[in-house]
Design a protein around this motif. Sequence first.
Motif, PDB file in Angstrom:
ATOM      1  N   ALA A  34      -0.070 -13.296   1.173  1.00 14.90           N
ATOM      2  CA  ALA A  34      -1.482 -13.651   1.019  1.00 14.90           C
ATOM      3  C   ALA A  34      -1.737 -14.053  -0.421  1.00 14.90           C
ATOM      4  O   ALA A  34      -1.338 -13.315  -1.348  1.00 14.90           O
ATOM      5  CB  ALA A  34      -2.379 -12.478   1.413  1.00 14.90           C
ATOM      6  N   ASP A  35      -2.371 -15.210  -0.625  1.00 18.18           N
ATOM      7  CA  ASP A  35      -2.751 -15.676  -1.965  1.00 18.18           C
ATOM      8  C   ASP A  35      -1.557 -15.689  -2.919  1.00 18.18           C
ATOM      9  O   ASP A  35      -1.654 -15.272  -4.080  1.00 18.18           O
ATOM     10  CB  ASP A  35      -3.867 -14.802  -2.539  1.00 18.18           C
ATOM     11  N   GLY A  36      -0.414 -16.152  -2.429  1.00 20.97           N
ATOM     12  CA  GLY A  36       0.759 -16.282  -3.279  1.00 20.97           C
ATOM     13  C   GLY A  36       1.482 -14.989  -3.582  1.00 20.97           C
ATOM     14  O   GLY A  36       2.366 -14.954  -4.441  1.00 20.97           O
ATOM     15  N   ALA A  37       1.148 -13.905  -2.898  1.00 18.80           N
ATOM     16  CA  ALA A  37       1.800 -12.611  -3.126  1.00 18.80           C
ATOM     17  C   ALA A  37       2.380 -12.099  -1.807  1.00 18.80           C
ATOM     18  O   ALA A  37       1.914 -12.456  -0.722  1.00 18.80           O
ATOM     19  CB  ALA A  37       0.813 -11.608  -3.698  1.00 18.80           C
ATOM     20  N   HIS A  38       3.394 -11.250  -1.925  1.00 14.55           N
ATOM     21  CA  HIS A  38       4.040 -10.661  -0.742  1.00 14.55           C
ATOM     22  C   HIS A  38       3.793  -9.156  -0.719  1.00 14.55           C
ATOM     23  O   HIS A  38       3.872  -8.482  -1.752  1.00 14.55           O
ATOM     24  CB  HIS A  38       5.543 -10.949  -0.754  1.00 14.55           C
ATOM     25  N   TYR A  39       3.509  -8.661   0.480  1.00 14.58           N
ATOM     26  CA  TYR A  39       3.179  -7.251   0.664  1.00 14.58           C
ATOM     27  C   TYR A  39       4.079  -6.649   1.737  1.00 14.58           C
ATOM     28  O   TYR A  39       4.491  -7.325   2.689  1.00 14.58           O
ATOM     29  CB  TYR A  39       1.720  -7.089   1.097  1.00 14.58           C
ATOM     30  N   VAL A  40       4.350  -5.332   1.589  1.00  5.81           N
ATOM     31  CA  VAL A  40       5.009  -4.573   2.644  1.00  5.81           C
ATOM     32  C   VAL A  40       3.930  -3.795   3.379  1.00  5.81           C
ATOM     33  O   VAL A  40       3.127  -3.074   2.765  1.00  5.81           O
ATOM     34  CB  VAL A  40       6.062  -3.603   2.061  1.00  5.81           C
ATOM     35  N   ASP A  41       3.878  -3.976   4.696  1.00  4.68           N
ATOM     36  CA  ASP A  41       2.881  -3.305   5.526  1.00  4.68           C
ATOM     37  C   ASP A  41       3.528  -2.092   6.204  1.00  4.68           C
ATOM     38  O   ASP A  41       4.490  -2.247   6.970  1.00  4.68           O
ATOM     39  CB  ASP A  41       2.341  -4.257   6.585  1.00  4.68           C
ATOM     40  N   LEU A  42       2.998  -0.917   5.935  1.00  2.00           N
ATOM     41  CA  LEU A  42       3.543   0.331   6.459  1.00  2.00           C
ATOM     42  C   LEU A  42       2.648   0.852   7.581  1.00  2.00           C
ATOM     43  O   LEU A  42       1.423   0.715   7.527  1.00  2.00           O
ATOM     44  CB  LEU A  42       3.636   1.378   5.357  1.00  2.00           C
ATOM     45  N   SER A  43       3.259   1.473   8.571  1.00  2.00           N
ATOM     46  CA  SER A  43       2.517   2.021   9.703  1.00  2.00           C
ATOM     47  C   SER A  43       3.254   3.261  10.196  1.00  2.00           C
ATOM     48  O   SER A  43       4.486   3.254  10.304  1.00  2.00           O
ATOM     49  CB  SER A  43       2.414   0.974  10.815  1.00  2.00           C
ATOM     50  N   TRP A  44       2.511   4.348  10.492  1.00  3.79           N
ATOM     51  CA  TRP A  44       3.156   5.592  10.910  1.00  3.79           C
ATOM     52  C   TRP A  44       2.143   6.533  11.553  1.00  3.79           C
ATOM     53  O   TRP A  44       0.934   6.323  11.474  1.00  3.79           O
ATOM     54  CB  TRP A  44       3.812   6.292   9.721  1.00  3.79           C
ATOM     55  N   LEU A  45       2.665   7.580  12.176  1.00  2.00           N
ATOM     56  CA  LEU A  45       1.857   8.683  12.676  1.00  2.00           C
ATOM     57  C   LEU A  45       2.121   9.905  11.803  1.00  2.00           C
ATOM     58  O   LEU A  45       3.251  10.123  11.361  1.00  2.00           O
ATOM     59  CB  LEU A  45       2.206   9.002  14.133  1.00  2.00           C
ATOM     60  N   ALA A  46       1.090  10.699  11.552  1.00  2.00           N
ATOM     61  CA  ALA A  46       1.243  11.877  10.689  1.00  2.00           C
ATOM     62  C   ALA A  46       2.167  12.897  11.344  1.00  2.00           C
ATOM     63  O   ALA A  46       2.185  13.039  12.575  1.00  2.00           O
ATOM     64  CB  ALA A  46      -0.116  12.499  10.421  1.00  2.00           C
ATOM     65  N   PRO A  47       2.956  13.631  10.549  1.00  2.00           N
ATOM     66  CA  PRO A  47       3.788  14.696  11.124  1.00  2.00           C
ATOM     67  C   PRO A  47       2.917  15.822  11.656  1.00  2.00           C
ATOM     68  O   PRO A  47       1.745  15.961  11.275  1.00  2.00           O
ATOM     69  CB  PRO A  47       4.632  15.161   9.926  1.00  2.00           C
ATOM     70  N   LYS A  48       3.474  16.640  12.520  1.00  2.00           N
ATOM     71  CA  LYS A  48       2.731  17.756  13.118  1.00  2.00           C
ATOM     72  C   LYS A  48       2.796  18.954  12.177  1.00  2.00           C
ATOM     73  O   LYS A  48       3.667  19.818  12.299  1.00  2.00           O
ATOM     74  CB  LYS A  48       3.309  18.092  14.487  1.00  2.00           C
ATOM     75  N   GLY A  94      -9.156   8.080   0.657  1.00  2.00           N
ATOM     76  CA  GLY A  94     -10.449   8.204  -0.002  1.00  2.00           C
ATOM     77  C   GLY A  94     -11.483   8.889   0.866  1.00  2.00           C
ATOM     78  O   GLY A  94     -12.434   9.468   0.373  1.00  2.00           O
ATOM     79  N   GLY A  95     -11.304   8.849   2.171  1.00  2.00           N
ATOM     80  CA  GLY A  95     -12.186   9.529   3.105  1.00  2.00           C
ATOM     81  C   GLY A  95     -11.345  10.414   4.017  1.00  2.00           C
ATOM     82  O   GLY A  95     -10.280  10.889   3.628  1.00  2.00           O
ATOM     83  N   GLU A  96     -11.803  10.628   5.231  1.00  2.00           N
ATOM     84  CA  GLU A  96     -11.052  11.438   6.179  1.00  2.00           C
ATOM     85  C   GLU A  96      -9.778  10.717   6.590  1.00  2.00           C
ATOM     86  O   GLU A  96      -9.780   9.507   6.815  1.00  2.00           O
ATOM     87  CB  GLU A  96     -11.918  11.728   7.404  1.00  2.00           C
ATOM     88  N   ALA A  97      -8.673  11.443   6.672  1.00  2.67           N
ATOM     89  CA  ALA A  97      -7.395  10.840   7.046  1.00  2.67           C
ATOM     90  C   ALA A  97      -7.477  10.290   8.473  1.00  2.67           C
ATOM     91  O   ALA A  97      -8.193  10.837   9.320  1.00  2.67           O
ATOM     92  CB  ALA A  97      -6.279  11.866   6.952  1.00  2.67           C
ATOM     93  N   PRO A  98      -6.754   9.199   8.762  1.00  2.00           N
ATOM     94  CA  PRO A  98      -6.783   8.622  10.116  1.00  2.00           C
ATOM     95  C   PRO A  98      -6.345   9.636  11.166  1.00  2.00           C
ATOM     96  O   PRO A  98      -5.438  10.442  10.926  1.00  2.00           O
ATOM     97  CB  PRO A  98      -5.786   7.464  10.017  1.00  2.00           C
TER      98      PRO A  98
END
Length: 332
Positions: free
Chosen positions: A236-250, A273-277
Amino acid sequence: MPRFASVAALTSAVLLALAGCGSNDEKDKAPSAPAGVTVQAGSATSVHVMWNQPPAKAGIKGYEVYRGKTKIKDVPAEKTMIDVTGLKPSTAYTFSVRARTDEGAFSPYSEETAVTTPAAVAEDKEAPTRPEMLTGRSDGARAARLSWAKATGDQGITSYDIYQGGSKIHSVGGDATSAQVTRLRPGTHYRFTVTARDAADNTSPASRAVEITTPRGPGDDPDTAPIDFRATTHAADGAHYVDLSWLAPKTGGEVPSYQIYIDGTFATTLIWGGEAPKGRADYSVYVSKEAGETYRVKLRAKLPDGNWGKFSPERTVVTGKPGPGDAPTARP
């Protein structure tokens, strides 16, 4: 300059955006007053203040500790105790605690808890003897019970300090010979020691260590790594990002923060910054302006007992390779 040097700046911007989310009702909702506040004199000039950890859903982001009407300390959310020093001998004090959220809401003050410091003693530089015969056992899956023989000192023993590894986690009075340690994790190995303090604030050598492994109860998951961790990339806009996705551990509670590592090196700490997903979490990290660069990424969660959990599997991604080329693959 590291190729992911802008991670911190991006993280700050993302967290500010997260903190700004939520309704006015959420911003105005104050947490309950901290419960279970206790104050234990540690010496003639110091005390140890403790309080109970609130439920994870309370959304606490920190605490303020007061001596009388004066605020003396800001404490992060993961801590529920402090040592207060520089007090006067033979003096009565009161302490209270209130909680705060990132949205600016404050709880009511806890009830004021009174304590009187011991009398000053003649100059004494001799430390008490080390506590002997320390023993311990698990007390359910999330607690342990420790006991020891009384230490001795020229000026008597004012308090005992309990350590988990190298961190002080609890204090009890000088007449005590046992303590319960809580907020532990099921199926986890711990190492405890105890030291004694006198009224002159001299500290004994540490006791011998006792090692305890908490049992696993029904439904307790010993794996503390983030679940179903995935990594892809986007530009995006000339920059590269790593997109992370996960479920919280129990973990038995909300996970408030994670550490992200890139190419085996710590990159940043993610604090919601607010409540965790409640379900799958998503987060993007800036890595480069160049396409065709390979990165290895992993993360781990901070557990309710203050320790860092296990790392997720490490994923490898290549910038500028959309579609199937971005699918996560475990690194050998």
